[in-house]
Design a protein around this motif. Structure first.
Motif, mmCIF file in Angstrom:
data_model
loop_
_atom_site.group_PDB
_atom_site.id
_atom_site.type_symbol
_atom_site.label_atom_id
_atom_site.label_comp_id
_atom_site.label_asym_id
_atom_site.label_seq_id
_atom_site.Cartn_x
_atom_site.Cartn_y
_atom_site.Cartn_z
ATOM 1 N N ALA A 56 0.846 -1.199 0.000
ATOM 2 C CA ALA A 56 0.000 0.000 0.000
ATOM 3 C C ALA A 56 0.881 1.248 0.000
ATOM 4 O O ALA A 56 2.030 1.216 0.428
ATOM 5 C CB ALA A 56 -0.892 0.010 1.235
ATOM 6 N N LEU A 57 0.342 2.332 -0.490
ATOM 7 C CA LEU A 57 1.078 3.589 -0.459
ATOM 8 C C LEU A 57 1.115 4.120 0.967
ATOM 9 O O LEU A 57 0.147 4.001 1.702
ATOM 10 C CB LEU A 57 0.395 4.616 -1.363
ATOM 11 C CG LEU A 57 0.435 4.312 -2.854
ATOM 12 C CD1 LEU A 57 -0.348 5.375 -3.618
ATOM 13 C CD2 LEU A 57 1.855 4.273 -3.353
ATOM 14 N N PRO A 58 2.242 4.697 1.378
ATOM 15 C CA PRO A 58 2.308 5.246 2.735
ATOM 16 C C PRO A 58 1.343 6.421 2.869
ATOM 17 O O PRO A 58 1.082 7.142 1.919
ATOM 18 C CB PRO A 58 3.756 5.693 2.885
ATOM 19 C CG PRO A 58 4.317 5.775 1.513
ATOM 20 C CD PRO A 58 3.494 4.880 0.638
ATOM 21 N N ARG A 75 -6.359 5.508 1.412
ATOM 22 C CA ARG A 75 -4.944 5.175 1.326
ATOM 23 C C ARG A 75 -4.638 3.749 1.793
ATOM 24 O O ARG A 75 -3.502 3.430 2.084
ATOM 25 C CB ARG A 75 -4.140 6.195 2.118
ATOM 26 C CG ARG A 75 -4.115 7.533 1.386
ATOM 27 C CD ARG A 75 -3.418 8.577 2.169
ATOM 28 N NE ARG A 75 -3.063 9.769 1.470
ATOM 29 C CZ ARG A 75 -3.853 10.551 0.769
ATOM 30 N NH1 ARG A 75 -5.102 10.234 0.577
ATOM 31 N NH2 ARG A 75 -3.422 11.670 0.211
ATOM 32 N N HIS A 76 -5.656 2.920 1.861
ATOM 33 C CA HIS A 76 -5.453 1.539 2.306
ATOM 34 C C HIS A 76 -5.976 0.550 1.278
ATOM 35 O O HIS A 76 -6.912 0.829 0.537
ATOM 36 C CB HIS A 76 -6.171 1.309 3.648
ATOM 37 C CG HIS A 76 -5.418 1.896 4.797
ATOM 38 N ND1 HIS A 76 -5.390 3.234 5.061
ATOM 39 C CD2 HIS A 76 -4.646 1.300 5.748
ATOM 40 C CE1 HIS A 76 -4.642 3.460 6.119
ATOM 41 N NE2 HIS A 76 -4.186 2.297 6.557
ATOM 42 N N ASP A 77 -5.353 -0.620 1.271
ATOM 43 C CA ASP A 77 -5.776 -1.691 0.362
ATOM 44 C C ASP A 77 -7.132 -2.265 0.749
ATOM 45 O O ASP A 77 -7.904 -2.666 -0.103
ATOM 46 C CB ASP A 77 -4.751 -2.824 0.359
ATOM 47 C CG ASP A 77 -3.448 -2.401 -0.298
ATOM 48 O OD1 ASP A 77 -3.493 -1.490 -1.148
ATOM 49 O OD2 ASP A 77 -2.405 -2.976 0.047
ATOM 50 N N ASP A 78 -7.422 -2.329 2.041
ATOM 51 C CA ASP A 78 -8.671 -2.935 2.506
ATOM 52 C C ASP A 78 -9.781 -1.886 2.639
ATOM 53 O O ASP A 78 -10.499 -1.841 3.627
ATOM 54 C CB ASP A 78 -8.456 -3.682 3.821
ATOM 55 C CG ASP A 78 -7.853 -2.812 4.907
ATOM 56 O OD1 ASP A 78 -7.363 -1.713 4.604
ATOM 57 O OD2 ASP A 78 -7.878 -3.239 6.075
ATOM 58 N N ARG A 79 -9.943 -1.063 1.597
ATOM 59 C CA ARG A 79 -10.919 0.029 1.608
ATOM 60 C C ARG A 79 -12.336 -0.446 1.904
ATOM 61 O O ARG A 79 -13.064 0.184 2.664
ATOM 62 C CB ARG A 79 -10.913 0.764 0.270
ATOM 63 C CG ARG A 79 -9.716 1.608 0.050
ATOM 64 C CD ARG A 79 -9.834 2.351 -1.278
ATOM 65 N NE ARG A 79 -8.538 2.828 -1.653
ATOM 66 C CZ ARG A 79 -7.777 2.271 -2.576
ATOM 67 N NH1 ARG A 79 -8.202 1.244 -3.259
ATOM 68 N NH2 ARG A 79 -6.593 2.755 -2.840
ATOM 69 N N ARG A 80 -12.713 -1.541 1.258
ATOM 70 C CA ARG A 80 -14.088 -2.025 1.406
ATOM 71 C C ARG A 80 -14.396 -2.363 2.871
ATOM 72 O O ARG A 80 -15.437 -1.995 3.401
ATOM 73 C CB ARG A 80 -14.288 -3.250 0.522
ATOM 74 C CG ARG A 80 -15.691 -3.718 0.466
ATOM 75 C CD ARG A 80 -15.836 -4.797 -0.556
ATOM 76 N NE ARG A 80 -17.225 -5.223 -0.610
ATOM 77 C CZ ARG A 80 -17.670 -6.171 -1.370
ATOM 78 N NH1 ARG A 80 -16.849 -6.802 -2.179
ATOM 79 N NH2 ARG A 80 -18.927 -6.509 -1.356
ATOM 80 N N GLU A 81 -13.476 -3.053 3.513
ATOM 81 C CA GLU A 81 -13.661 -3.421 4.914
ATOM 82 C C GLU A 81 -13.674 -2.177 5.804
ATOM 83 O O GLU A 81 -14.505 -2.063 6.710
ATOM 84 C CB GLU A 81 -12.547 -4.376 5.343
ATOM 85 C CG GLU A 81 -12.754 -4.943 6.723
ATOM 86 C CD GLU A 81 -11.693 -5.960 7.073
ATOM 87 O OE1 GLU A 81 -11.607 -6.294 8.253
ATOM 88 O OE2 GLU A 81 -10.959 -6.430 6.173
ATOM 89 N N LEU A 82 -12.779 -1.234 5.552
ATOM 90 C CA LEU A 82 -12.742 -0.009 6.341
ATOM 91 C C LEU A 82 -14.018 0.809 6.149
ATOM 92 O O LEU A 82 -14.544 1.376 7.108
ATOM 93 C CB LEU A 82 -11.512 0.821 5.974
ATOM 94 C CG LEU A 82 -10.179 0.294 6.512
ATOM 95 C CD1 LEU A 82 -9.022 1.076 5.913
ATOM 96 C CD2 LEU A 82 -10.147 0.351 8.032
ATOM 97 N N ARG A 83 -14.516 0.862 4.914
ATOM 98 C CA ARG A 83 -15.783 1.578 4.670
ATOM 99 C C ARG A 83 -16.916 0.953 5.482
ATOM 100 O O ARG A 83 -17.791 1.658 5.983
ATOM 101 C CB ARG A 83 -16.127 1.552 3.189
ATOM 102 C CG ARG A 83 -15.414 2.587 2.388
ATOM 103 C CD ARG A 83 -16.003 2.676 0.972
ATOM 104 N NE ARG A 83 -14.986 3.177 0.081
ATOM 105 C CZ ARG A 83 -14.399 2.473 -0.869
ATOM 106 N NH1 ARG A 83 -14.749 1.240 -1.109
ATOM 107 N NH2 ARG A 83 -13.469 3.019 -1.619
#
Length: 194
Positions: free
Chosen positions: A8-10, A163-171
């Motif tokens: 992931a991007l920092p 800025r995270h790979d797990d966007r769906r879960e965070l949403r």
């Protein structure tokens, strides 16, 4: 920009909303602590008279509420800081959950203040003449202040998620926090508590 070790991007750019939340929380906590310690500076003209009386009379449960809300505001500031940098999986989820909940609570509360103030100012709703000036404080200061804090939380949580790979879960965590806050607000309104 180089990818972080997990691909992931920092999280470097776009930290200002989290810092805005932190500043908002600290600034908003100061009056709570000041009033809890017996001061009433700024409260006489900007806060409902029944609340001033509770503070002046040093009513224990109300002082406890002031202390707790002061610490909750500081906690909100810490959540803002937490949303400025990459966190572990569970900490990140908690930050986004809290950010989503704070967004709804603050924007909802602020909009209620503004809507009430607009209704009073336009004559659609009457208040006692001695409360008209107080209504303006809620319309022009407290309502916008709550809304600004809510929008800062929304921006900080959104930037964190993007800025995270797990966007769906965070949403999902942010949505659950927002929905919980909305249900809490509606229950509070229906029951007349808060």
């Amino acid at each position: 920009m180089r990818p972080a070790s997990n691909g992931a991007l920092p999280l470097r750019r776009g930290r200002w909303p989290g810092y805005a939340v932190a500043a908002w929380g600290v600034l908003f906590a100061i009056p709570s602590f000041h009033w809890a310690m017996g001061g009433t500076f700024g409260a006489q003209s900007t806060v409902a008279p029944e609340l001033i009386k509770l503070a002046d009379d040093r009513v224990a449960w109300f002082l406890a509420v002031l202390w707790v809300t002061g610490f909750l505001k500081l906690f909100g500031g810490l959540v803002g800081i937490g949303l400025t940098r990459r966190r572990g999986k569970w900490t990140g989820r908690l930050m986004v959950f809290c950010g989503g909940g704070a967004t709804v609570l603050l924007v909802w509360h602020g909009c209620l203040f503004v809507a009430h103030g607009v209704l009073v100012e336009t004559g659609a709703r009457a208040v006692a003449p001695d409360l008209a000036g107080l209504t303006r404080w809620y319309l022009y200061l407290w309502g916008p202040w709550f809304i600004a804090g809510g929008l800062a939380f929304a921006a900080a949580a959104t930037r964190y998620v993007r800025r995270h790979d797990d966007r769906r879960e965070l949403r999902l965590y942010g949505s659950v926090g927002a929905l919980g806050a909305l249900l809490l607000s509606l229950a509070s309104m229906v029951t007349g508590i808060g």
